[in-house]
Design a protein around this motif. Sequence first.
Motif, PDB file in Angstrom:
ATOM      1  N   TYR A  14       0.799  -1.219   0.000  1.00  0.00           N
ATOM      2  CA  TYR A  14       0.000   0.000   0.000  1.00  0.00           C
ATOM      3  C   TYR A  14       0.836   1.274   0.000  1.00  0.00           C
ATOM      4  O   TYR A  14       0.316   2.358   0.241  1.00  0.00           O
ATOM      5  CB  TYR A  14      -0.931   0.012   1.219  1.00  0.00           C
ATOM      6  N   ASP A  15       2.133   1.156  -0.266  1.00  0.00           N
ATOM      7  CA  ASP A  15       3.013   2.318  -0.167  1.00  0.00           C
ATOM      8  C   ASP A  15       2.591   3.466  -1.076  1.00  0.00           C
ATOM      9  O   ASP A  15       2.838   4.631  -0.764  1.00  0.00           O
ATOM     10  CB  ASP A  15       4.459   1.919  -0.479  1.00  0.00           C
ATOM     11  N   ASP A  16       1.979   3.156  -2.196  1.00  0.00           N
ATOM     12  CA  ASP A  16       1.580   4.201  -3.146  1.00  0.00           C
ATOM     13  C   ASP A  16       0.206   4.790  -2.844  1.00  0.00           C
ATOM     14  O   ASP A  16      -0.240   5.701  -3.548  1.00  0.00           O
ATOM     15  CB  ASP A  16       1.571   3.648  -4.579  1.00  0.00           C
ATOM     16  N   ARG A  17      -0.451   4.293  -1.822  1.00  0.00           N
ATOM     17  CA  ARG A  17      -1.802   4.750  -1.541  1.00  0.00           C
ATOM     18  C   ARG A  17      -1.797   6.101  -0.818  1.00  0.00           C
ATOM     19  O   ARG A  17      -0.817   6.467  -0.151  1.00  0.00           O
ATOM     20  CB  ARG A  17      -2.533   3.749  -0.636  1.00  0.00           C
ATOM     21  N   PRO A  18      -2.889   6.866  -0.935  1.00  0.00           N
ATOM     22  CA  PRO A  18      -3.054   8.032  -0.054  1.00  0.00           C
ATOM     23  C   PRO A  18      -3.071   7.563   1.398  1.00  0.00           C
ATOM     24  O   PRO A  18      -3.257   6.373   1.677  1.00  0.00           O
ATOM     25  CB  PRO A  18      -4.420   8.602  -0.479  1.00  0.00           C
ATOM     26  N   ALA A  19      -2.899   8.486   2.319  1.00  0.00           N
ATOM     27  CA  ALA A  19      -2.787   8.114   3.728  1.00  0.00           C
ATOM     28  C   ALA A  19      -3.796   8.868   4.581  1.00  0.00           C
ATOM     29  O   ALA A  19      -4.224   9.975   4.249  1.00  0.00           O
ATOM     30  CB  ALA A  19      -1.371   8.387   4.242  1.00  0.00           C
ATOM     31  N   ILE A  20      -4.167   8.233   5.690  1.00  0.00           N
ATOM     32  CA  ILE A  20      -5.002   8.854   6.717  1.00  0.00           C
ATOM     33  C   ILE A  20      -4.157   8.895   7.987  1.00  0.00           C
ATOM     34  O   ILE A  20      -3.733   7.851   8.489  1.00  0.00           O
ATOM     35  CB  ILE A  20      -6.284   8.048   6.978  1.00  0.00           C
ATOM     36  N   LEU A  21      -3.866  10.075   8.456  1.00  0.00           N
ATOM     37  CA  LEU A  21      -3.011  10.238   9.641  1.00  0.00           C
ATOM     38  C   LEU A  21      -3.810  10.903  10.758  1.00  0.00           C
ATOM     39  O   LEU A  21      -4.420  11.959  10.545  1.00  0.00           O
ATOM     40  CB  LEU A  21      -1.772  11.066   9.298  1.00  0.00           C
ATOM     41  N   SER A  22      -3.816  10.267  11.929  1.00  0.00           N
ATOM     42  CA  SER A  22      -4.529  10.811  13.084  1.00  0.00           C
ATOM     43  C   SER A  22      -3.562  11.000  14.243  1.00  0.00           C
ATOM     44  O   SER A  22      -2.678  10.166  14.469  1.00  0.00           O
ATOM     45  CB  SER A  22      -5.659   9.873  13.516  1.00  0.00           C
ATOM     46  N   VAL A  23      -3.742  12.097  14.957  1.00  0.00           N
ATOM     47  CA  VAL A  23      -2.946  12.398  16.148  1.00  0.00           C
ATOM     48  C   VAL A  23      -3.892  12.441  17.345  1.00  0.00           C
ATOM     49  O   VAL A  23      -4.958  13.064  17.272  1.00  0.00           O
ATOM     50  CB  VAL A  23      -2.214  13.751  16.014  1.00  0.00           C
TER      51      VAL A  23
END
Length: 349
Positions: free
Chosen positions: A89-98
């Motif tokens: 999945y390295d090329d996928r968009p990402a969802i980052l939560s803090v």
Amino acid sequence: MRGASSEPGFWSDPERARETGRRLAGHESLIAAFDGLAQRLEDAEVLLGLADEGGAEAEEAIAEASEELRTAESVLADLELSSLYFGEYDDRPAILSVHAGAGGVDAQDWAEMLLRMYQRYLSDQGYRWQLIQITPGEEAGLKSATLTITGERAYGNLESERGVHRLVRISPFDAQNRRHTSFAGVDVAPEMGKEAEVEINDEDLRIDTYRSTGAGGQHVNTTDSAVRITHLPTGVVVQCQNERSQLQNRSRAMDILRSRLAELTRRRRQAELDAIRGEQDEAGWGRQIRSYVLQPFQLCKDVRTGLEIGDVHRVLDGDIGPLVESYLQWRRARHERRTRAESASAEGY
């Protein structure tokens, strides 16, 4: 992959068609780079052969061969970098939560510092990002925030940030100027959207609506358009508040929930394999992956890779590139160890 375009209904799914086209272009670019590298090395060999024959053109041949080799070296470095991105999945968009962790108001302030660090890194790297949810802290900072990120190798570069981040500093909220330790959690998942192969039952969801917070204009702040979805079996909570309507926020939140559940399933499967192999070095959620020390000395250290950076303020200003690359190197080495172990096991050793 080319054969996929001839499948019935392929072109009726624009999202799938775009993703397949993007992946195909990436593979073709990689093949072209290898072919170009081989050609440059062959040309350099021919030129060096001409130089060995001597004559008036020998010096010019050596200069041309040196240029070909310098270019080949640059291409090889790019290919070496590309080899770090082997994840599915390295090329996928990402969802980052803090999320703020232990430490009270200091932890909430720390979570906001991390969000700022990531926003600066993403902007510096040319990524497109969108803040889709933020919950401010009572006194300062924030309790949680979620970004969606698009761009080349977004998930591959941000996977390194998943885990618990520890901050040691003189607390600006302590009247006695004592040193405090704060924690914040970062979760990163590849954005799969409707492609995520997970089954979600309506009875497993609790859906709450609330009034959006933060910037967004009169409409956002005066209607209950924000949506919070809790997946009861796993406890995964997603929120979305950046869209103008409740229906749009709910649809976006469901896409994110599918992505997170797919990633949770993948990580659990990997944990089971690690347990079978006896591996204990997984730096997952609940375990500290990185420390940022501002007092009594200054040091940023990644627990997994061992990389240390003395200029912590530079890191907090968004310069996390060295940390990302060291993680990718560590991940590849770990993957190669696993592959060798699996091969040896399959051969009966």
